[in-house]
Design an enzyme around this catalytic site. Sequence first.
Site, PDB file in Angstrom:
ATOM      1  N   ASP A  43       2.078  -5.176   0.319  1.00  0.00           N
ATOM      2  CA  ASP A  43       2.263  -4.020  -0.569  1.00  0.00           C
ATOM      3  C   ASP A  43       1.173  -3.012  -0.216  1.00  0.00           C
ATOM      4  OD1 ASP A  43       3.104  -2.402  -2.777  1.00  0.00           O
ATOM      5  OD2 ASP A  43       1.532  -3.257  -4.020  1.00  0.00           O
ATOM      6  N   SER A  44       1.281  -1.819  -0.791  1.00  0.00           N
ATOM      7  CA  SER A  44       0.207  -0.845  -0.624  1.00  0.00           C
ATOM      8  C   SER A  44      -1.088  -1.366  -1.246  1.00  0.00           C
ATOM      9  CB  SER A  44       0.592   0.463  -1.305  1.00  0.00           C
ATOM     10  OG  SER A  44       0.754   0.251  -2.697  1.00  0.00           O
ATOM     11  N   TYR A  85       0.890   4.396  -1.663  1.00  0.00           N
ATOM     12  CA  TYR A  85       1.901   4.837  -0.700  1.00  0.00           C
ATOM     13  C   TYR A  85       2.777   5.944  -1.305  1.00  0.00           C
ATOM     14  CZ  TYR A  85       1.350   0.901   2.650  1.00  0.00           C
ATOM     15  OH  TYR A  85       0.903   0.011   3.592  1.00  0.00           O
ATOM     16  N   GLY A  86       2.907   5.907  -2.630  1.00  0.00           N
ATOM     17  CA  GLY A  86       3.874   6.774  -3.304  1.00  0.00           C
ATOM     18  C   GLY A  86       3.636   8.260  -3.121  1.00  0.00           C
ATOM     19  N   CYS A 142       7.001  -3.972  -2.097  1.00  0.00           N
ATOM     20  CA  CYS A 142       6.697  -2.587  -2.458  1.00  0.00           C
ATOM     21  C   CYS A 142       8.004  -1.811  -2.439  1.00  0.00           C
ATOM     22  CB  CYS A 142       5.716  -2.011  -1.435  1.00  0.00           C
ATOM     23  SG  CYS A 142       5.355  -0.265  -1.661  1.00  0.00           S
ATOM     24  N   ASN A 143       8.387  -1.245  -3.562  1.00  0.00           N
ATOM     25  CA  ASN A 143       9.623  -0.466  -3.624  1.00  0.00           C
ATOM     26  C   ASN A 143       9.559   0.751  -2.708  1.00  0.00           C
ATOM     27  OD1 ASN A 143      11.328  -1.474  -6.212  1.00  0.00           O
ATOM     28  ND2 ASN A 143       9.152  -1.735  -6.569  1.00  0.00           N
ATOM     29  N   THR A 144       8.386   1.370  -2.666  1.00  0.00           N
ATOM     30  CA  THR A 144       8.237   2.586  -1.876  1.00  0.00           C
ATOM     31  C   THR A 144       8.409   2.276  -0.388  1.00  0.00           C
ATOM     32  OG1 THR A 144       6.645   3.329  -3.539  1.00  0.00           O
ATOM     33  CG2 THR A 144       6.696   4.550  -1.467  1.00  0.00           C
ATOM     34  N   GLU A 204      -4.711  -0.158  -9.615  1.00  0.00           N
ATOM     35  CA  GLU A 204      -5.587  -0.635  -8.534  1.00  0.00           C
ATOM     36  C   GLU A 204      -7.049  -0.762  -8.983  1.00  0.00           C
ATOM     37  OE1 GLU A 204      -5.209  -1.241  -4.882  1.00  0.00           O
ATOM     38  OE2 GLU A 204      -3.162  -1.573  -5.573  1.00  0.00           O
ATOM     39  N   CYS A 230       8.263  -0.175  -9.578  1.00  0.00           N
ATOM     40  CA  CYS A 230       7.105  -0.231  -8.677  1.00  0.00           C
ATOM     41  C   CYS A 230       6.444  -1.568  -8.963  1.00  0.00           C
ATOM     42  CB  CYS A 230       6.156   0.930  -8.964  1.00  0.00           C
ATOM     43  SG  CYS A 230       4.514   0.757  -8.221  1.00  0.00           S
ATOM     44  N   THR A 231       6.048  -2.275  -7.923  1.00  0.00           N
ATOM     45  CA  THR A 231       5.567  -3.650  -8.126  1.00  0.00           C
ATOM     46  C   THR A 231       4.210  -3.710  -8.831  1.00  0.00           C
ATOM     47  OG1 THR A 231       4.672  -3.648  -5.872  1.00  0.00           O
ATOM     48  CG2 THR A 231       6.889  -4.561  -6.197  1.00  0.00           C
ATOM     49  N   HIS A 232       3.540  -2.582  -8.945  1.00  0.00           N
ATOM     50  CA  HIS A 232       2.300  -2.565  -9.729  1.00  0.00           C
ATOM     51  C   HIS A 232       2.579  -2.684 -11.239  1.00  0.00           C
ATOM     52  CE1 HIS A 232       0.478  -1.032  -6.023  1.00  0.00           C
ATOM     53  NE2 HIS A 232      -0.718  -1.040  -6.600  1.00  0.00           N
TER      54      HIS A 232
END
Length: 274
Positions: free
Chosen positions: A28-29, A60-61, A91-93, A170, A201-203
Site C-alpha cells: 500500500d502507499s 498516493y491519492g 490500495c484502492n488508488t 499515517e 480507501c484501505t486506511h
Amino acid sequence: MIPAFFPNGTQGVYHGGMGRGSYIGVFDSGVGGVSVLKRLTELMPHERFVFYGDSAHAPYGDKPTDWVLHRSRLIVDGMRESGAKAVVIACNTATSVAAATLRAESPDFPLIGIEPALKPAALAAHHDRILVMATATTIRLDKFHRLAREYGSRSDIVTVPCRGLADLIETGDLDGRAMRDLLERYLSPYRGTIDGVVLGCTHYPFVAKQIRAIVGDVPLYDGGPGTARQTRRLLEAADALAPASQEGGIEFRSSNNTPQQLELYRRFYRMPLD
Ligand code: DGL
C-alpha cells in the site's frame, strides 16, 4: 499473534529471504494496507506475508497517476522477482491506476487488487443512499465510474473525496482533535441521511469508530475481506496455498525504513477491526 520470520530493517523495495514462490506480497502507499493484511492473515494463517508500506511516498491519492503506476510497478516487480507467489495491491488508488497495466505486463502472475465495496453495499437491503469515502484519484478514475454505473441504479451514490485523511491516519493519531475536525468537515453534511458507508480507501477501516461517531450507527463496507477471499480463491485454483504444516508469518517493510515506522505498522496490525 503471527510471528515475524524475516530479519527486520533492510533497505530497498524488497529483497527476498525465502525460497521462490513461498510468500504473498502485500503493499500500500502506507499503513492502510495493514487493514487488508489482517483479513489475509485471518483467512490464511499458514501463509507467509511480506507487507511493504510505501510511507516515504504516501499519500498516493494526491499524486499524478503515472507516478503511482511507476511506484506500483517497482514494488510488484521487486516482489515478483524476489519470489512472491502472488501480490495483493492493498490500495484502492494503486489498484485503480495500475492493476490493469501490470496484469497486462505479466499475465501469468497472480496480482490481486482491491476496489471500493460498492457491490455488497448496493446489494444489501434498504440502502437508498450510500456514501463512498475514497481518495480523489479512486473516485475520478474509470474503474470507479464503471462500478458506480453497475450498482448506481439500486441506490443513490454520494462520493466524498477525503483529501488529507490517509495522511492523518499515517501519523497514527486517530483520536485527536485534527481527526475529529477533518471527519466532521467531510461527513457531518450527511449525518442522518445515509444508509451505509463504503470505506473506499484501505486506511479508513482504522477510523471506523470515529466515522460512526459522526454519521451514526450505519453499516460500513470495507473491500478487505472480499480481497482476502479472492486471494485465497486464486491460490487455491493454482494449487499454491501453503500446507497446514507451515508456520505463517509476517515481515513488515517500508520505504521509510525506520523502527518507528515499522512499529506503527505492527501497532495497526494489532488493532481490532469491525
Ligand atoms: N490506502 C490507499 C487507498 O486504498 C491510498 C491512500 C493514499 O495514499 O492516498 O486508496
